[in-house]
Design a protein around this motif. Sequence first.
Motif: not given
Length: 212
Positions: A118-130, A91-102
């Motif tokens: 896949d489980v959460t369906g979060l609106p993430v603009g980028a996802a990087v693994s080390s 819920e926090v990530v969704r709230q933050v994503s309403n204001r800024w790219p995440v």
Amino acid sequence: MDAVIFDLDGVLVDSERIWDEVRRAVVAEHGGTWREEATRALQGMSTPEWARYLVEELGARTTPPEIATLVVKRMAARYAAEPPLIPGAVEVVRQVSNRWPVAIASSSPVILIKGFLDVTGLPVGAAVSSEQVGAGKPAPDVYLRAAELLGVPPSECAAVEDTTNGLRSAMAAGMAVYAVPNPHFPPDPEVLKQATAVVEKITGLPGALGLG
């Protein structure tokens, strides 16, 4: 601030203890010896880095690629039903994503990051693994790449972290760092002092970011 980049393990999923349990078991099964400092040393390492550590430093009698495959397979099995989500994190990530790219900048392998998204369906603009960059945390590489993919200068990003190496990584990238200290593996107090803000739980992040 023009973007917010989240760590995954310990910030959005309660997985640090699972990583620790799985690695300890695999090292023991392969004749290695766990050392007291290993847990903290491993936090933030990329997959190739921690796999070498388990073999070269802890004495697991196998190869780094083989031990990496085994550990990640067991972690994926733990995630199979659903990732161990930290209460309120999605819920926090969704709230933050309403204001800024995440974005997500994580030491987890790509397969586990994908499983989480896949489980959460979060609106993430980028996802990087080390795994995908030059070095794991505390090097800044994974945060710098996430900022690059978002198209935002690192100095205009906020990072959300929980461990010593994670905090150091985001600080080295030149980001404003919001610390959510991991209760199981508390960060170094001297490093924590350098954070822009410290919140006890992830649910306190929106307030710290000025979202109310």
